[in-house]
Design a protein around this motif. Structure first.
Motif, PDB file in Angstrom:
ATOM      1  N   ASP A   1      18.475  -3.651  37.072  1.00  0.00           N
ATOM      2  CA  ASP A   1      18.609  -2.093  36.673  1.00  0.00           C
ATOM      3  C   ASP A   1      18.673  -1.033  37.897  1.00  0.00           C
ATOM      4  O   ASP A   1      17.712  -1.372  38.866  1.00  0.00           O
ATOM      5  N   THR A   2      19.115   0.225  37.876  1.00  0.00           N
ATOM      6  CA  THR A   2      18.830   1.056  38.914  1.00  0.00           C
ATOM      7  C   THR A   2      18.301   2.434  38.024  1.00  0.00           C
ATOM      8  O   THR A   2      19.031   2.892  37.066  1.00  0.00           O
ATOM      9  N   LEU A   3      17.386   3.077  38.490  1.00  0.00           N
ATOM     10  CA  LEU A   3      16.862   4.306  37.913  1.00  0.00           C
ATOM     11  C   LEU A   3      16.653   5.267  38.760  1.00  0.00           C
ATOM     12  O   LEU A   3      16.348   5.197  39.866  1.00  0.00           O
ATOM     13  N   ASP A   4      17.036   6.491  38.436  1.00  0.00           N
ATOM     14  CA  ASP A   4      17.219   7.844  39.373  1.00  0.00           C
ATOM     15  C   ASP A   4      16.728   8.667  38.337  1.00  0.00           C
ATOM     16  O   ASP A   4      17.416   9.421  37.598  1.00  0.00           O
ATOM     17  N   GLY A   5      15.353   9.280  38.557  1.00  0.00           N
ATOM     18  CA  GLY A   5      14.806  10.380  37.569  1.00  0.00           C
ATOM     19  C   GLY A   5      15.542  11.691  37.937  1.00  0.00           C
ATOM     20  O   GLY A   5      15.553  12.526  36.940  1.00  0.00           O
ATOM     21  N   GLY A   6      15.953  11.800  39.180  1.00  0.00           N
ATOM     22  CA  GLY A   6      16.504  13.461  39.281  1.00  0.00           C
ATOM     23  C   GLY A   6      15.651  14.238  39.412  1.00  0.00           C
ATOM     24  O   GLY A   6      14.326  14.127  39.857  1.00  0.00           O
ATOM     25  N   VAL A   7      15.868  15.812  39.301  1.00  0.00           N
ATOM     26  CA  VAL A   7      15.045  16.838  39.269  1.00  0.00           C
ATOM     27  C   VAL A   7      13.965  16.813  38.229  1.00  0.00           C
ATOM     28  O   VAL A   7      14.129  16.516  37.118  1.00  0.00           O
ATOM     29  N   GLY A   8      12.707  17.356  38.448  1.00  0.00           N
ATOM     30  CA  GLY A   8      11.685  17.287  37.373  1.00  0.00           C
ATOM     31  C   GLY A   8      10.824  15.996  37.657  1.00  0.00           C
ATOM     32  O   GLY A   8      10.874  15.167  38.453  1.00  0.00           O
ATOM     33  N   THR A   9       9.586  16.208  36.787  1.00  0.00           N
ATOM     34  CA  THR A   9       8.647  15.148  36.804  1.00  0.00           C
ATOM     35  C   THR A   9       8.892  14.141  35.662  1.00  0.00           C
ATOM     36  O   THR A   9       8.880  14.486  34.536  1.00  0.00           O
ATOM     37  N   ASP A  10       9.597  13.044  36.176  1.00  0.00           N
ATOM     38  CA  ASP A  10       9.999  12.037  35.273  1.00  0.00           C
ATOM     39  C   ASP A  10       9.071  10.739  35.111  1.00  0.00           C
ATOM     40  O   ASP A  10       8.355  10.223  35.804  1.00  0.00           O
ATOM     41  N   THR A  11       9.330  10.053  33.961  1.00  0.00           N
ATOM     42  CA  THR A  11       8.563   8.988  33.714  1.00  0.00           C
ATOM     43  C   THR A  11       9.499   7.817  33.653  1.00  0.00           C
ATOM     44  O   THR A  11      10.139   7.795  32.896  1.00  0.00           O
ATOM     45  N   CYS A  12       9.315   6.844  34.357  1.00  0.00           N
ATOM     46  CA  CYS A  12       9.979   5.576  34.484  1.00  0.00           C
ATOM     47  C   CYS A  12       9.338   4.355  33.883  1.00  0.00           C
ATOM     48  O   CYS A  12       8.198   4.013  34.706  1.00  0.00           O
ATOM     49  N   THR A  13       9.712   3.706  32.909  1.00  0.00           N
ATOM     50  CA  THR A  13       9.145   2.561  32.247  1.00  0.00           C
ATOM     51  C   THR A  13      10.147   1.356  32.913  1.00  0.00           C
ATOM     52  O   THR A  13      11.297   1.433  32.203  1.00  0.00           O
ATOM     53  N   THR A  14       9.566   0.254  33.359  1.00  0.00           N
ATOM     54  CA  THR A  14      10.412  -0.640  33.807  1.00  0.00           C
ATOM     55  C   THR A  14       9.894  -2.210  33.838  1.00  0.00           C
ATOM     56  O   THR A  14       8.862  -2.257  33.400  1.00  0.00           O
ATOM     57  N   ASP A  15      10.722  -3.042  34.181  1.00  0.00           N
ATOM     58  CA  ASP A  15      10.103  -4.315  34.400  1.00  0.00           C
ATOM     59  C   ASP A  15       9.614  -4.328  35.625  1.00  0.00           C
ATOM     60  O   ASP A  15       9.424  -3.327  36.379  1.00  0.00           O
ATOM     61  N   ALA A  16       8.981  -5.743  36.078  1.00  0.00           N
ATOM     62  CA  ALA A  16       8.447  -5.539  37.261  1.00  0.00           C
ATOM     63  C   ALA A  16       8.915  -5.102  38.539  1.00  0.00           C
ATOM     64  O   ALA A  16       8.555  -4.427  39.374  1.00  0.00           O
ATOM     65  N   THR A  17      10.068  -5.413  38.522  1.00  0.00           N
ATOM     66  CA  THR A  17      11.057  -5.023  39.573  1.00  0.00           C
ATOM     67  C   THR A  17      12.410  -4.565  38.988  1.00  0.00           C
ATOM     68  O   THR A  17      12.824  -5.092  37.904  1.00  0.00           O
ATOM     69  N   GLU A  18      13.127  -3.597  39.838  1.00  0.00           N
ATOM     70  CA  GLU A  18      14.435  -3.223  39.490  1.00  0.00           C
ATOM     71  C   GLU A  18      15.392  -3.047  40.813  1.00  0.00           C
ATOM     72  O   GLU A  18      14.492  -3.156  41.954  1.00  0.00           O
ATOM     73  N   LEU A  19      16.396  -2.916  40.616  1.00  0.00           N
ATOM     74  CA  LEU A  19      17.176  -3.159  41.809  1.00  0.00           C
ATOM     75  C   LEU A  19      16.963  -1.582  42.844  1.00  0.00           C
ATOM     76  O   LEU A  19      16.759  -1.767  44.260  1.00  0.00           O
ATOM     77  N   SER A  20      16.561  -0.556  42.207  1.00  0.00           N
ATOM     78  CA  SER A  20      16.250   0.704  42.655  1.00  0.00           C
ATOM     79  C   SER A  20      15.726   1.622  41.688  1.00  0.00           C
ATOM     80  O   SER A  20      16.276   1.794  40.727  1.00  0.00           O
ATOM     81  N   ILE A  21      14.315   2.291  42.206  1.00  0.00           N
ATOM     82  CA  ILE A  21      13.938   3.313  41.517  1.00  0.00           C
ATOM     83  C   ILE A  21      13.537   4.485  42.299  1.00  0.00           C
ATOM     84  O   ILE A  21      12.783   4.282  43.335  1.00  0.00           O
ATOM     85  N   VAL A  22      14.122   5.505  41.955  1.00  0.00           N
ATOM     86  CA  VAL A  22      13.919   6.752  42.776  1.00  0.00           C
ATOM     87  C   VAL A  22      13.731   7.954  41.777  1.00  0.00           C
ATOM     88  O   VAL A  22      14.131   7.986  40.662  1.00  0.00           O
ATOM     89  N   GLY A  23      12.924   9.012  42.199  1.00  0.00           N
ATOM     90  CA  GLY A  23      12.843  10.158  41.594  1.00  0.00           C
ATOM     91  C   GLY A  23      11.871   9.888  40.195  1.00  0.00           C
ATOM     92  O   GLY A  23      11.838  10.827  39.457  1.00  0.00           O
ATOM     93  N   CYS A  24      10.904   8.933  40.384  1.00  0.00           N
ATOM     94  CA  CYS A  24      10.177   8.835  39.255  1.00  0.00           C
ATOM     95  C   CYS A  24       8.623   9.078  39.608  1.00  0.00           C
ATOM     96  O   CYS A  24       8.129   8.290  40.466  1.00  0.00           O
TER      97      CYS A  24
END
Length: 683
Positions: A658-681
């Motif tokens: 999976d790919t996660l992009d939190g964008g603007v704001g203070t974001d909470t990202c819950t993921t598996d151990a690794t993902e393809l890409s995690i930004v803005g979290c």
């Protein structure tokens, strides 16, 4: 053809004579059997072996592969059609020798024609063991056109320009009755003289011949004569024929009648055994060269292309070109083979067309419900089959290969035609409004027109009016008693039942181009077409069909249904004035209304606090503005928070997809151990 005694029950015969109703005739399409490379003149059977005689040198497969070299005789298994290597070589190496006729008694096979015996001596008559190939005896004879076994009399008869009798055990010639044939002062037509076919009934021998005088002087044509077992003609029995009817070629019998196939004037006729009175006569466009009985009917073969179905019809003369049109326009097309009732009624629906050389059919043999045919043909009913063909009664029930719309289909057009394709040809008369039906769930039948295309074996039900939208329908093709039958009378075994649901017709339609399509304030059905489209439904309870392409579907205010169709489609709520709760897994969304969707892969939220849930497929979930809760579920997802403090959850038990992009704001990202890409979290 030859029968020692063919007696058909008089009661059953009376039914046929009165009604003219045919029983089971074989399929018009030939079985997959072997063939021979030259003309077949005669066919008989010993046990399970079919003996075929004529003028040929090879047994072949349909593709031309040679199975074996033979000489004028071949034997086939009557069940499988395969070659049985027990035939004698009669006239090997000669193209002028012929087998003209075969008769059987017990396991013995009597073969007559024009062929040599041992050391090249011309013999023309031989008896062989019909199961082992063993030669029993050679008989000296003139060239023969017909043979008749009479073992109870201790004799074998041979017919040519004379009629001869031979001792069945020793082969000794007992007598020969030389006759005077074809007085040209009486007849303008000059057929080949001789006894063409012999049929016995107790102490009487019936002969189809081209002759005028048989032992006594006569001025009448004698195409059919009655002889005693000593070969003497019964002068008191005279067949009711005229001078031009001289050429009798084949004869068969029922309990009290004789059936004659003739040339010259070309016809088939029925005559009384009692006194020779002609009962009926039907014209044919060429000679009727062979007649036989099959299941209460008379089957005829010859070099005709048309036959009469009325007593006074005239069929076109074919001597120069057998394929020319009938100059009289009175007869029915039958190419080489036809069937009549014993009462002279032409079978209207049986026409297994033979094509090839001029003479077409010379031989028939009936084996129960199977008809063996021989002659000079190249195709039967359009199927390649050289000179020998087997037609069998079809006992296999028809099945249905496919139906349209398919069972369980949805979004079916309201102007649909129903189609069913059968495994074989069916009887069109059995496709009726009671055997092919369409109805609503409450059982109300749909009025329709039913048609059948024999080329594709497809039945069509065409409703008289458009079906109701978004409604369930059930179609039935009736099987069992009173149901659909194939062309041989076999019933469809069971009912074929299938159901489907109709669609809503489009009120707004797009094209194949990429375009923006606007709805109205009413309840619209928008069909976008094949392009990558943007559809804005506006107000109303709308149905949006993305159809082809990667579409952006905006439902707007109201309870909408969005069907993305083909391509990666997005349910887009960017204009919503209410927060959206949407789930691709459940196919539902609330906010601007209670929406449903199918075939949608992606969600685009509003600028408010949305709750977006994916499916088990690969999704893109974009929260846009607002504090959103986004859950990816299964698949390789792209989760975008957009603006606001978002919560992104990509946990699906698969790392790195999976790919996660939190964008603007203070974001909470819950993921598996690794993902393809995690930004803005941030958390």
């Amino acid at each position: 053809m030859k029968r020692t005694a063919l007696l058909i029950a008089s009661v059953a015969l009376a039914v046929f004579l009165v009604s003219g109703v045919a029983l089971a005739l074989p399929s018009e399409t030939p079985d997959q059997t072997l063939m021979v490379n030259g003309p077949v003149r005669t066919i008989e059977q010993v046990g399970n072996n079919i003996w075929v005689g004529g003028n040929f040198t090879q047994v072949q497969q349909r593709n031309g592969t040679v199975v074996d070299n033979v000489s004028n005789v071949a034997v086939f298994d009557s069940t499988t059609g395969q070659y049985v290597d027990i035939a004698p070589m009669l006239g090997a190496g000669s193209t002028t020798t012929n087998v003209r006729d075969i008769d059987v008694y017990g396991d013995d096979v009597v073969i007559g024609g024009d062929f040599p015996g041992p050391s090249g001596t011309q013999r023309n008559l031989v008896v062989v063991d019909g199961t082992t190939e063993g030669l029993i005896s050679w008989y000296n004879s003139a060239k023969l056109q017909s043979v008749l076994a009479a073992p109870d009399l201790g004799r074998i008869y041979g017919g040519g320009v004379s009629l001869s009798a031979f001792d069945v055990n020793t082969g000794k010639l007992l007598w020969s009755r030389a006759q005077t044939f074809v007085d040209q002062s009486i007849h303008s037509h000059n057929p080949p003289a001789g006894y063409k076919d012999l049929e016995r009934d107790g102490s009487s021998i019936w002969a189809a011949c081209a002759c005028d005088d048989v032992s006594v002087s006569s001025s009448k044509a004698l195409a059919l004569v009655k002889l005693d077992t000593e070969g003497e003609r019964d002068a008191n029995w005279v067949a009711d024929v005229v001078a031009t009817d001289i050429d009798g070629i084949s004869v068969t019998q029922s309990a009290d009648r004789l059936y004659l196939g003739a040339g010259g004037t070309d016809y088939v006729g029925a005559f009384s055994k009692a006194d020779g009175t002609r009962i009926w006569k039907m014209d044919t466009s060429g000679s009727t060269q062979v007649v036989d009985n099959m299941d209460g009917q008379l089957v005829i073969g010859g070099h005709f292309w048309e036959v009469a179905d009325q007593a006074n019809d005239r069929c076109g003369f074919r001597s120069s070109d057998p394929k020319t049109l009938d100059p009289y326009g009175e007869c029915q097309t039958r190419k080489g083979l036809a069937a009549y009732s014993f009462g002279g009624v032409l079978e209207p629906d049986w026409d297994p067309a033979y094509e090839g050389k001029y003479n077409l059919l010379w031989a028939l043999h009936v084996e129960g419900t199977t008809l063996h045919t021989g002659g000079e043909f190249t195709t039967v009913n359009g199927v390649k089959q050289l000179n020998y063909a087997r037609l069998s009664v079809d006992a296999t029930p028809p099945t249905i290969n496919s139906v349209s719309p398919a069972d369980g289909a949805t979004e079916v057009a309201v102007d649909v035609n129903l189609e069913a394709t059968f495994s074989e040809a069916v009887d069109p008369s059995t496709l009726t409004s009671t055997t092919f039906t369409l109805s609503k769930p409450n059982g109300t039948p749909v009025s329709a027109t039913i048609s059948y295309d024999p080329a594709t074996k497809r039945a069509t039900l065409n409703p008289d009016v458009a079906l109701d939208p978004q409604s369930a329908y059930t179609a039935i093709l009736k099987g069992g008693a009173g149901g659909v039958k194939d062309s041989s009378g076999n019933l469809l075994a069971d009912d074929e039942v299938w159901s489907f649901t109709t669609t809503l017709p489009c009120t707004i339609s797009g094209t194949s181009a990429a375009e923006t399509i606007m709805g109205t304030a009413s309840d619209d059905v928008i069909c976008a077409g094949a392009g990558n489209d943007t559809v804005q439904a506006l107000e109303g309870n709308d149905t949006i069909k993305g159809e082809g392409g990667a579409d952006q579907l905006h439902g707007g205010i109201g309870d909408d249904h969005m069907d993305g169709g083909l391509g990666a489609d997005t349910a887009n709520f960017t204009g919503s004035q209410a927060a959206i709760v949407a789930s691709l897994l459940a196919g539902t969304a609330t906010g601007e209304g209670s929406d449903t969707f199918s075939n949608v892969e992606n969600l685009f939220g509003s600028n408010l606090a949305d709750t977006l849930e994916g499916s088990e497929a690969n999704n893109t979930l974009n929260g846009a503005g607002g504090a959103d809760s986004i859950v990816g579920l299964g698949g390789a997802d792209v989760l975008k928070g957009g603006g606001g403090p978002d919560m992104l959850d990509s946990r699906d038990g698969v790392e790195g997809n999976d790919t996660l992009d939190g964008g603007v704001g203070t974001d909470t990202c819950t993921t598996d151990a690794t993902e393809l890409s995690i930004v803005g979290c941030e958390r």
